[in-house]
Design a protein around this motif. Structure first.
Motif, PDB file in Angstrom:
ATOM      1  N   LYS A  65      -2.710  26.353  38.442  1.00  0.00           N
ATOM      2  CA  LYS A  65      -3.624  27.479  38.266  1.00  0.00           C
ATOM      3  C   LYS A  65      -4.232  27.942  39.581  1.00  0.00           C
ATOM      4  N   LYS A  66      -4.357  27.028  40.571  1.00  0.00           N
ATOM      5  CA  LYS A  66      -4.871  27.432  41.874  1.00  0.00           C
ATOM      6  C   LYS A  66      -3.847  28.274  42.630  1.00  0.00           C
ATOM      7  N   ASP A  67      -2.578  27.952  42.479  1.00  0.00           N
ATOM      8  CA  ASP A  67      -1.524  28.771  43.067  1.00  0.00           C
ATOM      9  C   ASP A  67      -1.532  30.182  42.481  1.00  0.00           C
ATOM     10  N   ILE A  68      -1.693  30.255  41.163  1.00  0.00           N
ATOM     11  CA  ILE A  68      -1.729  31.545  40.479  1.00  0.00           C
ATOM     12  C   ILE A  68      -2.928  32.356  40.939  1.00  0.00           C
ATOM     13  N   ALA A  69      -4.103  31.688  41.034  1.00  0.00           N
ATOM     14  CA  ALA A  69      -5.330  32.385  41.418  1.00  0.00           C
ATOM     15  C   ALA A  69      -5.253  32.906  42.846  1.00  0.00           C
ATOM     16  N   LYS A  70      -4.585  32.175  43.714  1.00  0.00           N
ATOM     17  CA  LYS A  70      -4.544  32.556  45.125  1.00  0.00           C
ATOM     18  C   LYS A  70      -3.895  33.918  45.344  1.00  0.00           C
ATOM     19  N   VAL A  71      -2.922  34.277  44.523  1.00  0.00           N
ATOM     20  CA  VAL A  71      -2.251  35.569  44.665  1.00  0.00           C
ATOM     21  C   VAL A  71      -2.716  36.564  43.606  1.00  0.00           C
ATOM     22  N   ALA A  72      -3.799  36.213  42.881  1.00  0.00           N
ATOM     23  CA  ALA A  72      -4.331  37.077  41.822  1.00  0.00           C
ATOM     24  C   ALA A  72      -3.239  37.435  40.824  1.00  0.00           C
ATOM     25  N   THR A 625     -13.045  28.948  51.790  1.00  0.00           N
ATOM     26  CA  THR A 625     -12.136  30.091  51.880  1.00  0.00           C
ATOM     27  C   THR A 625     -10.725  29.616  52.177  1.00  0.00           C
ATOM     28  N   THR A 626      -9.755  30.335  51.629  1.00  0.00           N
ATOM     29  CA  THR A 626      -8.363  30.094  51.997  1.00  0.00           C
ATOM     30  C   THR A 626      -7.694  31.424  52.310  1.00  0.00           C
ATOM     31  N   ILE A 627      -6.858  31.413  53.329  1.00  0.00           N
ATOM     32  CA  ILE A 627      -6.094  32.588  53.747  1.00  0.00           C
ATOM     33  C   ILE A 627      -4.616  32.223  53.643  1.00  0.00           C
ATOM     34  N   SER A 628      -3.822  33.103  53.074  1.00  0.00           N
ATOM     35  CA  SER A 628      -2.403  32.781  52.897  1.00  0.00           C
ATOM     36  C   SER A 628      -1.553  34.027  53.071  1.00  0.00           C
ATOM     37  N   THR A 629      -0.327  33.797  53.478  1.00  0.00           N
ATOM     38  CA  THR A 629       0.637  34.880  53.594  1.00  0.00           C
ATOM     39  C   THR A 629       2.006  34.352  53.205  1.00  0.00           C
ATOM     40  N   GLN A 630       2.829  35.217  52.628  1.00  0.00           N
ATOM     41  CA  GLN A 630       4.163  34.852  52.164  1.00  0.00           C
ATOM     42  C   GLN A 630       5.145  35.930  52.595  1.00  0.00           C
ATOM     43  N   LEU A 631       6.317  35.505  53.008  1.00  0.00           N
ATOM     44  CA  LEU A 631       7.348  36.442  53.450  1.00  0.00           C
ATOM     45  C   LEU A 631       8.692  35.998  52.896  1.00  0.00           C
ATOM     46  N   LYS A 632       9.465  36.965  52.428  1.00  0.00           N
ATOM     47  CA  LYS A 632      10.805  36.670  51.920  1.00  0.00           C
ATOM     48  C   LYS A 632      11.778  37.742  52.408  1.00  0.00           C
ATOM     49  N   TYR A 633      12.817  37.279  53.067  1.00  0.00           N
ATOM     50  CA  TYR A 633      13.897  38.162  53.499  1.00  0.00           C
ATOM     51  C   TYR A 633      15.056  38.038  52.512  1.00  0.00           C
ATOM     52  N   THR A 634      15.440  39.154  51.912  1.00  0.00           N
ATOM     53  CA  THR A 634      16.571  39.199  50.988  1.00  0.00           C
ATOM     54  C   THR A 634      17.728  39.885  51.693  1.00  0.00           C
ATOM     55  N   ALA A 660      -0.089  39.129  51.592  1.00  0.00           N
ATOM     56  CA  ALA A 660      -1.146  38.337  52.217  1.00  0.00           C
ATOM     57  C   ALA A 660      -2.384  38.402  51.337  1.00  0.00           C
ATOM     58  N   SER A 661      -3.178  37.304  51.324  1.00  0.00           N
ATOM     59  CA  SER A 661      -4.358  37.275  50.465  1.00  0.00           C
ATOM     60  C   SER A 661      -5.471  36.451  51.099  1.00  0.00           C
ATOM     61  N   PHE A 662      -6.690  36.721  50.644  1.00  0.00           N
ATOM     62  CA  PHE A 662      -7.895  36.052  51.118  1.00  0.00           C
ATOM     63  C   PHE A 662      -8.720  35.714  49.882  1.00  0.00           C
ATOM     64  N   ARG A 663      -9.078  34.437  49.709  1.00  0.00           N
ATOM     65  CA  ARG A 663      -9.799  33.993  48.516  1.00  0.00           C
ATOM     66  C   ARG A 663     -10.995  33.155  48.939  1.00  0.00           C
ATOM     67  N   THR A 664     -12.171  33.459  48.346  1.00  0.00           N
ATOM     68  CA  THR A 664     -13.376  32.720  48.694  1.00  0.00           C
ATOM     69  C   THR A 664     -14.334  32.704  47.522  1.00  0.00           C
ATOM     70  N   ASP A 665     -15.265  31.742  47.544  1.00  0.00           N
ATOM     71  CA  ASP A 665     -16.306  31.645  46.524  1.00  0.00           C
ATOM     72  C   ASP A 665     -17.575  32.285  47.066  1.00  0.00           C
ATOM     73  N   LEU A 666     -17.993  33.388  46.434  1.00  0.00           N
ATOM     74  CA  LEU A 666     -19.212  34.056  46.867  1.00  0.00           C
ATOM     75  C   LEU A 666     -20.450  33.279  46.443  1.00  0.00           C
ATOM     76  N   THR A 667     -20.423  32.750  45.235  1.00  0.00           N
ATOM     77  CA  THR A 667     -21.504  31.928  44.708  1.00  0.00           C
ATOM     78  C   THR A 667     -20.884  30.793  43.914  1.00  0.00           C
ATOM     79  N   LYS A 668     -21.740  29.995  43.303  1.00  0.00           N
ATOM     80  CA  LYS A 668     -21.247  28.917  42.454  1.00  0.00           C
ATOM     81  C   LYS A 668     -20.448  29.460  41.288  1.00  0.00           C
ATOM     82  N   TYR A 669     -20.751  30.666  40.875  1.00  0.00           N
ATOM     83  CA  TYR A 669     -20.147  31.225  39.664  1.00  0.00           C
ATOM     84  C   TYR A 669     -19.160  32.366  39.927  1.00  0.00           C
TER      85      TYR A 669
END
Length: 722
Positions: A65-72, A625-634, A660-669
């Motif tokens: 579920k964290k993988d899914i959340a990271k890319v929305a 916070t986590t920052i991630s990027t993904q690249l695929k050459y077809t 590319a994505s940026f994910r962070t917790d603004l508050t506890k909720y």
């Protein structure tokens, strides 16, 4: 039917803003973020993972579920694109996206929800539109590579994708409320209601006690379509009181709205578990006619432009039940029961462009219907006291009934309803020859109401060279049964003669999959995982579209076992984790050799393609916070097609996709995720391998792959309490 999108979105945004500002900021525990591309292993050992697919026999990867959340990720198509050996193929006209693995299309990949095959337009488990699989209530996605026909039935040739529903709550909380809103541009196009992609989700979970938990939820995904160079539903070109058809009305990609509602109940009775899932899915796809009719209004003398538009609405009800637990000691049972019903409605109507409303309906009918009754059961670890020998035995039953009465753009009243049944029995034997070497012969006997008795077989083996250096091999039959459409499709009128072929036989052949992997410790806390994979498929009697004369000497478009295909490929996948860094790099080289229509001039040489995948992620614990990027050459892909003067080579050019994505917790909720998809702005790719009709090469110069560079923002509110 479709909800009022303006009211839905406004109310949902108001609720989200209210609850998010009603809580004070607080710190939150940092969790390790894993890369979406670097699939993690899952070991099936406990009763809590009875839904999982076995890692012992196959190479298994997991997106949690964290993988899914990271890319929305809202649906399955959002998260699978970056797997090295998986390709997502979108269809702009229908809105469908299907998945292929190791060069084999969606007919050879089985998709399960909690271990139960998912119903589709014309089959069960295969050729699924993965944009229809909502991920808001998903715990993880298991991806299993290799031929799995013995355990999971016909058509599980390239692999299996299992969607596992979340059960219960983590921690000591009794209640959880989740709300989220997500806004995305579609290329450069965006407005609050009429352009872009708008997603809202709502879920409530309650853990009544340590034995009983339940959850209910709903999700809405409103995709307004991709206009590109088109002008939309209300565009018309009028010159000198005359309609000029310039072909610019409508959209490049058709708009669609999806509503998913669900409820789950999880009950533990001692060591036995009962899990029930109820889901309702509604999808509305609107197709705008490019051609405008310019009638004159007799009262005013002015042109009154209209268009013949269409709506395709899909309704699906799913009832899934799983019961599992121990029989005696370590011997366990697992039973699955499912009733699924899908209906597709077709509306064709006259749309008045200047009045922006529907004048009349030409057709309003049920065009496709299928009902699935399904049951599967197996007993595992039947000889628990033996260190050398073990056994799993099971059965599987499927009954599908229904009809499909629509082809391209018109409705047929000549409906033919059919029923297709399968009775299967299977078993897998476990021989532990040494402490390091095991072999697993397996067989499935299948009785099909249409093509009779068939045998599916496999031989798997695992060899542990060291504790971290492991070899897995699977050798088995590449068995694919014809689907409901290929057997029973029926669309015959004055202008059409398209029929299925009830005399089709299953495809069969040989599949081989080898996986060699090792783990290396590179620092005190970091490690490198590397895997080399090789696969080979030799598929005989492939089912293909053909044209033959019928009894009245008309051209009959139907299906026949006439093609052959061989696929050979090699992959190298690496994932590195060092402190807060996550790095992935992989490459695959695949070739295909094809024969068409039993042609003596088949292509004996392999047509090769090269793909490259990489990922990079970095976690900042202090900022949560986590920052991630993904690249695929077809790389460039080529296929053999049948042209007017014989066999020709069709080709799709290479392209590169990056997110590319940026994910962070603004508050506890409150959590925020923002990013960009398709950074290199891919829309179309030059292609000459798109079929136009039955076994003919296409004059199409390009293939649609994307909506262009898009940006997304997601707000997730999560409240846990007792």
């Amino acid at each position: 039917m479709s909800l009022n999108k303006d009211c839905f979105a406004i109310c949902f945004a108001t609720i989200l803003c209210f609850v998010s500002h009603s809580q004070q900021a607080d710190s939150v525990k940092v969790e390790t973020i894993k890369s979406v591309q670097n699939l993690k292993e899952v070991v099936v050992t406990g009763e809590s993972k009875v839904m999982s697919l076995s890692k012992k026999l196959f190479a298994v990867g997991v997106l949690d579920k964290k993988d899914i959340a990271k890319v929305a990720g809202n649906n399955l198509a959002d998260v699978l694109n970056y797997n090295l050996n998986i390709t997502i193929t979108p269809d702009a006209s229908s809105g469908r996206s299907t998945v292929s693995m190791f060069g084999l299309d969606g007919q050879y990949v089985k998709i399960l929800v909690d271990g139960i095959p998912m119903t589709s337009d014309n089959g069960i488990g295969n050729n699924i539109d993965i944009t229809q699989i909502n991920l808001e209530d998903v715990e993880r996605i298991e991806i299993v590579e290799g031929s799995m026909g013995v355990l999971y039935g016909d058509n599980a040739v390239a692999g299996v994708i299992n969607i596992v529903t979340k059960r219960g709550l983590e921690g000591d909380y009794a209640w959880q409320i989740q709300l989220s809103a997500q806004e995305e541009t579609v290329g450069p196009e965006y407005s609050l209601f009429d352009e872009g992609r708008h997603i809202q989700n709502f879920k409530v979970s309650n853990q009544v006690n340590d034995k009983l938990g339940y959850s209910i939820g709903a999700s809405r995904n409103d995709y307004a379509g991709f206009y590109n160079d088109f002008r939309g539903e209300n565009y018309v070109n009028i010159q000198d009181n005359t309609v000029v058809n310039d072909g610019l009305r409508g959209t490049e990609w058709n708009p669609k709205e999806q509503i998913t509602t669900y409820g789950n109940v999880n009950l533990n009775l001692g060591k036995h578990n009962i899990f029930y899932k109820l889901q309702y899915y509604d999808e509305v796809v609107t197709v705008f006619d490019r051609n405008v009719t310019g009638r004159l209004d007799t009262a005013t003398g002015l042109v009154n432009p209209t268009a013949l538009d269409e709506i395709y609405e899909t309704d699906r009800f799913v009832n899934n039940l799983n019961i599992s637990g121990p029989i005696k000691g370590q011997t366990t049972y697992n039973f699955f029961f499912s009733q699924q019903n899908q209906k597709r409605y077709f509306q064709q109507y006259v749309y008045n462009i200047l009045q922006q409303g529907i004048e009349s309906f030409i057709t309003d009918n049920l065009s496709q219907s299928s009902e699935i009754w399904y049951s599967k059961g197996f007993v595992s670890n039947m000889v628990p006291k033996s260190d050398f020998f073990n056994l799993q035995l099971g059965y599987e039953f499927t009954c599908q009934s229904g009809f499909d009465a629509i082809a391209t753009g018109e409705y047929s009243n000549d409906v033919v309803e059919n029923t297709l049944k399968n009775y299967d029995f299977f078993g897998v034997v476990d021989f532990n020859l040494t402490d390091n070497l095991s072999i697993y012969p397996g067989a499935r006997f299948t009785n099909n109401s249409q093509f009779g008795n068939k045998l599916i077989w496999s031989l798997s083996s695992t060899y542990d060279l060291t504790d971290t250096f492991k070899l897995k091999a699977i050798f088995g039959s590449a068995f694919r049964a014809p689907n409901f459409e290929e057997l029973f499709f029926y669309f015959v009128d004055a202008n059409h003669n398209v029929q299925g072929n009830p005399n089709l036989q299953p495809e069969d052949g040989i599949s081989v999959f080898v996986n060699l992997e090792n783990k290396f410790k590179v620092t005190q806390t970091g490690f490198l995982k590397s895997a080399i994979k090789s696969y080979y498929f030799d598929i005989q009697d492939k089912i293909a579209s053909v044209v033959v004369p019928d009894e009245n000497d008309r051209s009959l478009f139907t299906f026949a076992n006439v093609d052959y295909s061989k696929i050979l490929g090699f992959s190298w996948e690496n994932s590195l984790k060092v402190k807060n860094w996550q790095v992935g790099l992989g490459a695959t080289y695949m070739g295909e050799s094809t024969a068409i229509n039993e042609s003596s001039t088949s292509n004996s040489d392999y047509l090769w393609s090269f793909n490259l995948q990489s990922s990079l992620g970095y976690t900042i614990p202090r900022l949560k916070t986590t920052i991630s990027t993904q690249l695929k050459y077809t790389g460039r892909t080529q296929v053999i097609l049948e042209g007017a003067d014989g066999l020709v080579v069709g080709q799709t050019d290479d392209f590169t996709w990056m997110d590319a994505s940026f994910r962070t917790d603004l508050t506890k909720y409150l959590e925020i995720t923002l990013g960009a998809r398709n950074i290199f702005n891919i829309v179309t790719v030059n292609a000459s391998d798109v079929p136009s009709g039955t076994h003919n090469s296409s004059t199409t110069a390009s293939r649609l792959f994307g909506n262009g560079r898009s940006y997304f923002l997601k707000l997730l509110y999560n409240l846990n309490f007792n």
